[in-house]
Scaffold this motif. Structure first.
Motif, mmCIF file in Angstrom:
data_model
loop_
_atom_site.group_PDB
_atom_site.id
_atom_site.type_symbol
_atom_site.label_atom_id
_atom_site.label_comp_id
_atom_site.label_asym_id
_atom_site.label_seq_id
_atom_site.Cartn_x
_atom_site.Cartn_y
_atom_site.Cartn_z
ATOM 1 N N VAL A 147 0.866 -1.180 0.000
ATOM 2 C CA VAL A 147 0.000 0.000 0.000
ATOM 3 C C VAL A 147 0.906 1.235 0.000
ATOM 4 N N LEU A 148 0.720 2.102 -0.994
ATOM 5 C CA LEU A 148 1.556 3.296 -1.097
ATOM 6 C C LEU A 148 0.983 4.441 -0.257
ATOM 7 N N LEU A 149 1.850 5.094 0.501
ATOM 8 C CA LEU A 149 1.472 6.313 1.205
ATOM 9 C C LEU A 149 1.788 7.493 0.288
ATOM 10 N N GLY A 150 0.902 8.510 0.315
ATOM 11 C CA GLY A 150 1.156 9.708 -0.470
ATOM 12 C C GLY A 150 1.474 10.901 0.409
ATOM 13 N N ALA A 151 2.012 10.630 1.597
ATOM 14 C CA ALA A 151 2.222 11.679 2.583
ATOM 15 C C ALA A 151 3.060 12.828 2.049
ATOM 16 N N ALA A 152 2.707 14.044 2.474
ATOM 17 C CA ALA A 152 3.435 15.243 2.050
ATOM 18 C C ALA A 152 4.291 15.807 3.175
ATOM 19 N N THR A 153 4.130 15.243 4.390
ATOM 20 C CA THR A 153 4.910 15.707 5.541
ATOM 21 C C THR A 153 5.347 14.504 6.380
ATOM 22 N N PRO A 154 6.453 14.659 7.154
ATOM 23 C CA PRO A 154 6.850 13.554 8.051
ATOM 24 C C PRO A 154 5.749 13.183 9.041
ATOM 25 N N ALA A 155 4.992 14.149 9.525
ATOM 26 C CA ALA A 155 3.909 13.854 10.483
ATOM 27 C C ALA A 155 2.854 12.968 9.834
ATOM 28 N N GLN A 156 2.570 13.217 8.548
ATOM 29 C CA GLN A 156 1.599 12.364 7.850
ATOM 30 C C GLN A 156 2.146 10.944 7.698
ATOM 31 N N VAL A 157 3.439 10.820 7.440
ATOM 32 C CA VAL A 157 4.038 9.475 7.316
ATOM 33 C C VAL A 157 3.813 8.710 8.623
ATOM 34 N N ARG A 158 4.114 9.367 9.742
ATOM 35 C CA ARG A 158 3.981 8.688 11.039
ATOM 36 C C ARG A 158 2.521 8.336 11.318
ATOM 37 N N SER A 159 1.617 9.256 10.997
ATOM 38 C CA SER A 159 0.188 8.985 11.226
ATOM 39 C C SER A 159 -0.275 7.831 10.330
ATOM 40 N N ASN A 160 0.141 7.861 9.054
ATOM 41 C CA ASN A 160 -0.243 6.804 8.114
ATOM 42 C C ASN A 160 0.302 5.436 8.544
ATOM 43 N N ALA A 161 1.567 5.431 9.014
ATOM 44 C CA ALA A 161 2.219 4.146 9.334
ATOM 45 C C ALA A 161 1.541 3.447 10.505
ATOM 46 N N ALA A 162 0.763 4.194 11.289
ATOM 47 C CA ALA A 162 0.038 3.579 12.409
ATOM 48 C C ALA A 162 -1.030 2.614 11.915
ATOM 49 N N ALA A 163 -1.300 2.638 10.612
ATOM 50 C CA ALA A 163 -2.276 1.693 10.035
ATOM 51 C C ALA A 163 -1.865 0.248 10.300
ATOM 52 N N LEU A 164 -0.554 0.026 10.457
ATOM 53 C CA LEU A 164 -0.063 -1.333 10.688
ATOM 54 C C LEU A 164 -0.489 -1.869 12.049
ATOM 55 N N GLU A 165 -0.850 -0.964 12.938
ATOM 56 C CA GLU A 165 -1.243 -1.371 14.298
ATOM 57 C C GLU A 165 -2.740 -1.612 14.420
ATOM 58 N N VAL A 166 -3.526 -1.266 13.390
ATOM 59 C CA VAL A 166 -4.985 -1.330 13.483
ATOM 60 C C VAL A 166 -5.453 -2.783 13.446
ATOM 61 N N ALA A 167 -6.235 -3.185 14.444
ATOM 62 C CA ALA A 167 -6.780 -4.556 14.486
ATOM 63 C C ALA A 167 -8.095 -4.567 13.704
ATOM 64 N N TRP A 168 -7.980 -4.778 12.368
ATOM 65 C CA TRP A 168 -9.149 -4.758 11.498
ATOM 66 C C TRP A 168 -10.097 -5.873 11.922
ATOM 67 N N ASP A 169 -11.398 -5.590 11.989
ATOM 68 C CA ASP A 169 -12.332 -6.621 12.459
ATOM 69 C C ASP A 169 -13.588 -6.667 11.606
ATOM 70 N N GLY A 170 -14.500 -7.564 11.976
ATOM 71 C CA GLY A 170 -15.726 -7.795 11.198
ATOM 72 C C GLY A 170 -16.589 -6.547 11.085
ATOM 73 N N ALA A 171 -16.666 -5.767 12.156
ATOM 74 C CA ALA A 171 -17.500 -4.552 12.131
ATOM 75 C C ALA A 171 -16.928 -3.546 11.142
ATOM 76 N N ALA A 172 -15.600 -3.427 11.121
ATOM 77 C CA ALA A 172 -14.957 -2.507 10.168
ATOM 78 C C ALA A 172 -15.227 -2.994 8.746
ATOM 79 N N GLU A 173 -15.099 -4.302 8.556
ATOM 80 C CA GLU A 173 -15.364 -4.873 7.227
ATOM 81 C C GLU A 173 -16.808 -4.601 6.829
ATOM 82 N N GLY A 174 -17.701 -4.698 7.798
ATOM 83 C CA GLY A 174 -19.130 -4.468 7.534
ATOM 84 C C GLY A 174 -19.406 -3.023 7.126
ATOM 85 N N ALA A 175 -18.610 -2.110 7.658
ATOM 86 C CA ALA A 175 -18.835 -0.684 7.354
ATOM 87 C C ALA A 175 -18.494 -0.367 5.908
ATOM 88 N N LEU A 176 -17.629 -1.185 5.281
ATOM 89 C CA LEU A 176 -17.169 -0.877 3.922
ATOM 90 C C LEU A 176 -18.326 -0.780 2.937
#
Ligand SMILES: NC(=O)c1ccc[n+]([C@@H]2O[C@H](COP(=O)([O-])OP(=O)(O)OC[C@H]3O[C@@H](n4cnc5c(N)ncnc54)[C@H](OP(=O)(O)O)[C@@H]3O)[C@@H](O)[C@H]2O)c1
Length: 337
Positions: free
Chosen positions: A288-317
């Motif tokens: 997955v490519l990040l399109g961040a324009a600032t270092p702060a965005q990179v750090r915020s985006n990289a936190a996606a790796l910590e997200v425990a994706w679950d059935g409710a999130a899948e259901g929201a899609l």
């Protein structure tokens, strides 16, 4: 900031073990781009030195986050030159980074924010030859994957056997992987056509880069098919050019924005990391490519790796997807800033 090293995936039949997050340079290689909120993030300083410093800061933040995949293009202004100067001053990064670039679009913005046209497209064999020489001159030794930029059925490149021959030769002579990126509401159709392209019986494309996000997931089935045939899958625009960082104040988007904010809060994360986690949780997505324009965005985006994706999130899609035509019409109305 992820503690553990970033997970890796095998990029299809290339056999390359690449980090599941990559950093794209579309937003930092040239003064103007279409992403929402640029003015706030980049301010007024857009000369080459300022943009090079910005690109290096984003690349350093990506490196610190464990990202070892970089995506550039001829049309991203001086992105390849900025990447070249970054790699020359960071020998470890030069060894460890998987570098990809693209040909077929050309930067014609004259380094002006108010240029009438910022990029033009040509997928002819002469353009390939010229742009490969330009890329080679800037980052040639580092490039491992060279992609057609935004191949469409209309551009005719998937029917052009001269281009196919030259790309196949680049793979043999220079040991480069060959890929394509897609764009527009007909990505799935275009991908299925590309999967059929062979040169002397061998499939031409090792990888595909496509727009997949929670607002525009329509290419998903075709990407799963491609992945099953050994094609490496790279996702771009996972944040819908900033809309999924909730920078879209269009009233028509308010309902979806509220659902994303609620889901992100429920999962203890931010809207951008939620949207990126949605892409990371597709079994047929390698990078997955990040399109961040600032270092702060990179750090915020990289936190996606910590997200425990679950059935409710899948259901929201199901409640977030837009009509593809509407999604791409909205994208085409985004202004360059
Ligand atoms: N046709 C193609 O081949 C193609 C097309 C598009 C992209 N790509 C590749 O995919 C990469 C990513 O795509 P993209 O940059 O177009 O779009 P994107 O990833 O959908 O959006 C990135 C934008 O979202 C905003 N953003 C990110 N994190 C944020 C945060 N935490 N808070 C607020 N805003 C945030 C930033 O906008 P601001 O810049 O306004 O801050 C950033 O530039 C590109 O760099 C490029 O490598 C390829």
């Amino acid at each position: 900031m992820p503690n553990a090293p970033i997970p890796r995936a095998t990029l299809g039949r290339t056999g390359e073990r690449v980090t599941r997050l990559g950093i794209g340079l579309a937003a930092v290689g040239r003064p103007a781009y279409i992403n929402l909120g640029r003015g706030d993030d980049l301010g007024v300083e857009r000369d080459r030195a300022a943009m090079e410093a910005r690109a290096h800061a984003v690349l350093d933040a990506a490196w610190d986050a464990g990202i070892r995949y970089v995506d550039a293009a001829r049309s991203y202004g001086d992105a390849e030159a900025f990447l070249g100067s970054w790699l020359r001053t960071r020998p470890t990064a030069a060894v460890e980074s998987f570098v990809a670039s693209k040909w077929g679009y050309e930067y014609v913005g004259g380094w002006r924010l108010d240029a009438a046209i910022h990029e033009t497209k040509d997928h002819g064999v002469e353009t390939f030859r010229r742009q490969w020489e330009e890329t080679r001159g800037l980052i040639g030794d580092h490039v491992e994957l060279y992609q057609i930029h935004s191949a469409t059925l209309e551009s005719g490149v998937l029917e052009d056997s001269d281009v196919h021959e030259e790309l196949a030769q680049l793979r043999v002579d220079a040991h480069k992987r060959i890929g394509l990126s897609l764009s527009g509401p007909r990505q799935a159709e275009t991908l299925r056509r590309a999967l059929a392209v062979r040169v002397r019986g061998t499939p031409l494309f090792d990888t595909v880069q496509a727009t997949w996000n929670v607002l525009e997931p329509s290419v998903g089935r075709a990407l799963a098919e491609a992945h099953a045939t050994g094609v490496g899958v790279i996702v771009k625009e996972a944040l819908a050019n900033g809309r999924l960082a909730l920078r879209d104040d269009d009233p028509a988007f308010a309902g979806r924005a509220a659902l994303i904010a609620a889901e992100a809060a429920r999962l203890g994360t931010t809207p951008d990391a939620f949207a990126l986690a949605a892409a990371l949780s597709r079994p047929w997505v390698d990078v997955v490519l990040l399109g961040a324009a600032t270092p702060a965005q990179v750090r915020s985006n990289a936190a996606a790796l910590e997200v425990a994706w679950d059935g409710a999130a899948e259901g929201a899609l199901a409640r977030l997807a837009e009509e593809p035509e509407a999604y791409w019409a909205r994208r085409s109305r985004l202004s360059w800033s």
